[in-house]
Design an enzyme around this catalytic site. Structure first.
Site, PDB file in Angstrom:
ATOM      1  N   ASN A  52      -1.346  10.526   6.452  1.00 36.75           N
ATOM      2  CA  ASN A  52      -1.816   9.934   7.711  1.00 36.75           C
ATOM      3  C   ASN A  52      -3.285  10.235   7.990  1.00 36.75           C
ATOM      4  O   ASN A  52      -3.802   9.863   9.034  1.00 36.75           O
ATOM      5  CB  ASN A  52      -0.975  10.446   8.888  1.00 36.75           C
TER       6      ASN A  52
ATOM      7  N   PHE B 124      12.027   3.364   5.866  1.00 38.96           N
ATOM      8  CA  PHE B 124      12.224   2.381   6.929  1.00 38.96           C
ATOM      9  C   PHE B 124      11.081   1.401   7.106  1.00 38.96           C
ATOM     10  O   PHE B 124      11.161   0.507   7.918  1.00 38.96           O
ATOM     11  CB  PHE B 124      12.449   3.109   8.259  1.00 38.96           C
ATOM     12  N   ALA B 125       9.989   1.601   6.418  1.00 36.78           N
ATOM     13  CA  ALA B 125       8.836   0.732   6.635  1.00 36.78           C
ATOM     14  C   ALA B 125       8.089   0.509   5.334  1.00 36.78           C
ATOM     15  O   ALA B 125       8.135   1.335   4.428  1.00 36.78           O
ATOM     16  CB  ALA B 125       7.906   1.365   7.654  1.00 36.78           C
ATOM     17  N   LYS B 126       7.426  -0.639   5.283  1.00 38.97           N
ATOM     18  CA  LYS B 126       6.529  -0.923   4.162  1.00 38.97           C
ATOM     19  C   LYS B 126       5.166  -1.271   4.736  1.00 38.97           C
ATOM     20  O   LYS B 126       5.086  -1.903   5.792  1.00 38.97           O
ATOM     21  CB  LYS B 126       7.067  -2.100   3.348  1.00 38.97           C
ATOM     22  N   VAL B 127       4.137  -0.850   4.040  1.00 40.52           N
ATOM     23  CA  VAL B 127       2.781  -1.156   4.500  1.00 40.52           C
ATOM     24  C   VAL B 127       2.106  -2.034   3.455  1.00 40.52           C
ATOM     25  O   VAL B 127       2.084  -1.692   2.268  1.00 40.52           O
ATOM     26  CB  VAL B 127       1.952   0.132   4.733  1.00 40.52           C
TER      27      VAL B 127
ATOM     28  N   LYS C  31       0.411  14.524   8.667  1.00 41.67           N
ATOM     29  CA  LYS C  31       0.572  14.973   7.287  1.00 41.67           C
ATOM     30  C   LYS C  31      -0.499  14.285   6.447  1.00 41.67           C
ATOM     31  O   LYS C  31      -1.163  13.351   6.935  1.00 41.67           O
ATOM     32  CB  LYS C  31       1.977  14.650   6.783  1.00 41.67           C
TER      33      LYS C  31
ATOM     34  N   LYS D 289       2.155  -2.914   8.831  1.00 42.12           N
ATOM     35  CA  LYS D 289       3.346  -2.081   8.664  1.00 42.12           C
ATOM     36  C   LYS D 289       4.538  -2.892   9.151  1.00 42.12           C
ATOM     37  O   LYS D 289       4.513  -3.435  10.263  1.00 42.12           O
ATOM     38  CB  LYS D 289       3.188  -0.808   9.492  1.00 42.12           C
TER      39      LYS D 289
ATOM     40  N   THR E 212       9.212  16.730   2.141  1.00 43.79           N
ATOM     41  CA  THR E 212       8.803  18.108   2.437  1.00 43.79           C
ATOM     42  C   THR E 212       8.635  18.369   3.930  1.00 43.79           C
ATOM     43  O   THR E 212       8.049  17.555   4.637  1.00 43.79           O
ATOM     44  CB  THR E 212       7.483  18.445   1.716  1.00 43.79           C
TER      45      THR E 212
ATOM     46  N   LEU F 200       0.829  -1.211   0.000  1.00 45.74           N
ATOM     47  CA  LEU F 200       0.000   0.000   0.000  1.00 45.74           C
ATOM     48  C   LEU F 200       0.861   1.257   0.000  1.00 45.74           C
ATOM     49  O   LEU F 200       0.423   2.324  -0.405  1.00 45.74           O
ATOM     50  CB  LEU F 200      -0.915   0.018   1.235  1.00 45.74           C
ATOM     51  N   GLY F 201       2.074   1.123   0.516  1.00 45.44           N
ATOM     52  CA  GLY F 201       2.955   2.285   0.561  1.00 45.44           C
ATOM     53  C   GLY F 201       4.268   1.905   1.200  1.00 45.44           C
ATOM     54  O   GLY F 201       4.359   0.887   1.877  1.00 45.44           O
ATOM     55  N   HIS F 202       5.299   2.704   0.949  1.00 42.75           N
ATOM     56  CA  HIS F 202       6.562   2.418   1.639  1.00 42.75           C
ATOM     57  C   HIS F 202       7.383   3.680   1.787  1.00 42.75           C
ATOM     58  O   HIS F 202       7.315   4.595   0.971  1.00 42.75           O
ATOM     59  CB  HIS F 202       7.368   1.325   0.932  1.00 42.75           C
TER      60      HIS F 202
ATOM     61  N   ASP G  82      -1.093   5.955  12.135  1.00 43.63           N
ATOM     62  CA  ASP G  82       0.302   6.047  12.597  1.00 43.63           C
ATOM     63  C   ASP G  82       0.482   6.842  13.877  1.00 43.63           C
ATOM     64  O   ASP G  82       1.560   7.360  14.135  1.00 43.63           O
ATOM     65  CB  ASP G  82       1.207   6.644  11.510  1.00 43.63           C
TER      66      ASP G  82
ATOM     67  N   ASP H  20       3.975  13.675  13.490  1.00 39.72           N
ATOM     68  CA  ASP H  20       4.209  13.578  12.047  1.00 39.72           C
ATOM     69  C   ASP H  20       2.873  13.616  11.298  1.00 39.72           C
ATOM     70  O   ASP H  20       2.648  12.819  10.394  1.00 39.72           O
ATOM     71  CB  ASP H  20       4.971  12.278  11.753  1.00 39.72           C
TER      72      ASP H  20
END
Lengths: 473, 217
Positions: free
Chosen positions: A148, A32-35, A145, A50, A183, A27-29, A161, A143
């Site tokens: 999230n 340091f982490a992959k989901v 953003k 995660k 960013t 789903l995303g990475h 998160d 964090d």
């Protein structure tokens, strides 16, 4: 997000990890982490997993801090927060199994154009509810953003998160670009300046940036040149478009105050005129680890004893053969009847949950009073301390409003029939602080219920706490 | 020939291989290893000898090693399968497995029967039941007259003792427990569904389990 193929094992079966999750598309990475999307093979339920590198966490030297946050986060249940179901580990990886949210990112909506004021306000109210709830428990996001902020299938906000950002944040201390992963647009000036900072204040700043984007459709601090963007953030240089109301502009100037000391706080936001418009505190309760919404207003404590009947609940044990005929006529609930083995099973010695977690304190007493009198008395006590009362047959839940790290004080009272003329009243702390519970029991509950007690029976205060849990808090 | 150095892990006496215990119980290998971490902590609370003593068991449940509890004593005695006064690791895992949500209702019913069969006679007598009710009332500082206690015991026997022989045998107990599922509420510990999660704050950081092979994209 572009989907990737299923992770495969050597025999090309879909990968089953941790014994029960079938891993799906990524789903995303980040660095340091992959989901991953995954499915619980036992229940068919979709989850998001995660995956983090354990070695990096150990190297960060902040294991205790991270453990504490996650221990609290595992207990956090809120309608606008993505639930953390499980945390598991292998030799090299740590897995966070989380609720899978289907509605996509909130900022997918903003990409199509800015939101109407009422819509933006509703999302901001939900965001502040979630953030405030976690802050009260000592968990900060740090964090916040766009990625999230998710939407569920009902269109409500879900913040993901929470608390886990501490994990990635501590791992990114080897350079500026790692720190901000692209960013710094949502990051408070005190974080950019690498000084010590207050997690609550940082979250408020990010909420301010998010509110601006929802209303304007673009960032308050933006520049192609990252250093120029930094300068704007440090100085707090932003302009509100002409369609912002004066109340909104005032609120944003307080949210995006570069001085964390004078920046608006969550309680102050909740008292703000722009924020309060149409705001209703989200009402919910947690039962069997699930969040249930309370759409109807809570039952207000009242003095009319005959009105204490409530909706039935099939989970209550079967009714006794001896009927309380008078109560039947009044339409009042009858308590479940206890046999000798039921009584024995109340023993703390049978409750092995103490091996794994802190056990709730418990008090019980005998009474020959009618159930309606006991319930009325509980409502009376609740009224004095402004607790919410929820009733279901012969079960009453008293819920405080003061938010602590372990949530508001919640006390469950259940009434059982021992003999046709005698009931046993069982009082348990379900949530909240132990000290607050003891204070409430000693100052309000015990004195208030004293006259209902049967004979010379003293209130039995049964408290226990496992060593591991006091360590854990 | 080269000499291979194998990391020796020092285990407590009475340790059994996690593979074997996982095969014989409701737990996975990982969960057995997690239970070992828990066992180690409990067994080093007071005596530090790798066995769980009665006082350590009481301490975990009540935060007080001197607080004796009639029913905790019963549980301890049943966990101590060998009857040597301590709980070894294998006994700990096998006994806790009864409390696993996936363990069959019948196994839970059998274990509960053994708790209540104080004399290990194969049946529950009226006097035993009364003794247990009094123990609970005493533990809770609740006071009932003897005739009220007798009434409660009588009512229970009326429901459970189907052949009216003044004893509740295993078959009668099974029937009674099936009609009254609330009797088994203490026989299931949801925490055991995922012991790695339940104990996370204590030892997620030092698991020694090999990763499943994943093709990390």
């Amino acid at each position: 997000m572009a989907s990737e193929p299923l992770a495969k094992t050597k025999d090309s079966q879909a990968s089953i990890i941790l014994g029960r999750y079938e891993l799906g598309k990524i789903l995303g990475h980040g660095t340091f982490a992959k989901v991953y999307h995954a499915r619980n093979v036992n229940t068919g339920e979709s989850v998001a997993i995660k995956v983090l590198d354990k070695e990096r966490i150990l190297k960060s030297g902040l294991v205790a801090h991270i453990k504490r946050e996650i221990a609290i986060l595992r207990r956090v249940r809120h309608p606008y927060i993505v639930q953390l179901f499980e945390v598991m580990a292998t030799k090299t990886k740590i897995y966070f199994v989380m609720e899978y949210v289907r509605g996509g990112e909130l900022f997918g909506k903003v990409a199509k154009g800015r939101l109407k004021e009422d819509t933006a306000r509703r999302y901001f109210q939900q965001l502040i509810s979630a953030v405030g709830f976690c802050h009260a428990r000592g968990v900060f996001h740090r964090d916040l953003k766009p990625e999230n902020l998710l939407l569920d299938d009902k269109g409500d906000l879900k913040v993901s998160d929470f608390g886990l950002s501490a994990v990635s944040e501590q791992m990114r201390q080897d350079g500026l670009f790692h720190t901000f992963c692209g960013t710094p647009a949502y990051v408070a000036p005190e974080v950019l300046s690498r000084k010590g900072y207050d997690g609550a204040k940082v979250d408020v700043w990010s909420c301010g940036v998010i509110l601006f984007v929802l209303m304007a459709g673009y960032l308050p601090f933006h520049d192609q040149n990252v250093m120029a963007m930094y300068r704007k953030i440090y100085k707090g240089e932003f302009r509100c478009p002409r369609w912002f109301s004066s109340d909104l502009t005032k609120l944003l100037s307080r949210l995006l105050d570069t001085n964390p000391q004078t920046r608006i706080t969550i309680p102050e936001i909740m008292e703000n005129r722009w924020f309060k418009k149409g705001f209703r505190h989200v009402r919910f309760y947690v039962e069997n680890d699930e969040v249930h919404s309370l759409d109807e207003p809570p039952q207000v404590p009242h003095d009319d004893a005959s009105d204490s009947g409530c909706e039935s609940d099939s989970s209550v044990a079967s009714c006794p053969e001896i009927t309380f005929s008078e109560k039947r006529k009044l339409g009042l609930p009858r308590p479940a009847s206890l046999n000798a083995f039921d009584i024995i099973s109340f023993s703390q010695g049978f409750d092995l949950s103490g091996l794994f977690e802190e056990r709730g304190e418990e008090t019980r007493f005998l009474s020959s009073e009618p159930v309606s009198n006991i319930i009325s008395k509980l409502e009376e006590i609740a009224k004095v301390v402004k607790f919410t009362v929820r009733k279901r047959d012969c079960r009453v839940s008293l819920e405080g409003t003061r938010e602590g790290e372990k949530g508001p004080l919640t006390i469950a009272v259940e009434i059982f029939e021992l003999t046709p003329t005698l009931v046993l009243v069982d009082i348990k702390k379900k949530a909240g602080d132990r000290g607050e519970y003891e204070e409430f029991c000693n100052k309000e509950l015990k004195p208030g219920l004293q006259q209902l007690k049967f004979g010379t029976a003293a209130l039995a205060n049964i408290t226990s706490e496992s060593e591991y849990d006091s360590e854990r808090e | 020939m080269g000499c291979a150095f194998v990391k020796q892990v020092k285990h407590a006496p009475g340790y059994e291989e996690s593979t074997l215990l996982a095969y014989e119980t409701a737990f996975t290998i990982k969960e057995v290893e997690s239970l070992y971490e828990l066992f180690e902590k409990i067994s080093h609370l007071i005596f530090n000898d790798g066995f769980i003593h009665r006082e350590e068991f009481q301490f975990v449940l009540f935060k007080d090693s001197n607080k004796r509890n009639f029913f905790a004593d019963r549980i301890f005695d049943l966990f101590d399968i060998k009857g040597n006064g301590v709980i070894e690791f294998g006994e700990f895992v096998r006994s806790l497995s009864i409390f696993h949500p996936y363990t069959s209702q019948d196994e839970k019913i059998t274990f509960a029967f053994r708790i209540y069969d104080l004399k290990n006679a194969g049946f529950i007598e009226r006097e035993e039941l009364k003794e247990m009710v009094l123990a609970l009332l005493n533990e809770s500082d609740l006071f009932l007259t003897d005739d009220v206690v007798e009434t409660i015991v009588d009512q229970t026997f009326k429901q459970a003792d189907l052949n009216c022989d003044e004893k509740i045998d295993p078959m009668e107990w099974k029937e009674f427990a099936k009609k009254n599922p609330s009797l088994l509420k203490n026989m299931t510990l949801p925490y055991l569904m995922d012991i790695t999660m339940a104990e996370f704050p204590n030892f997620v950081m030092n698991f020694e389990v090999v990763d499943e092979e994943l093709d990390w994209h």
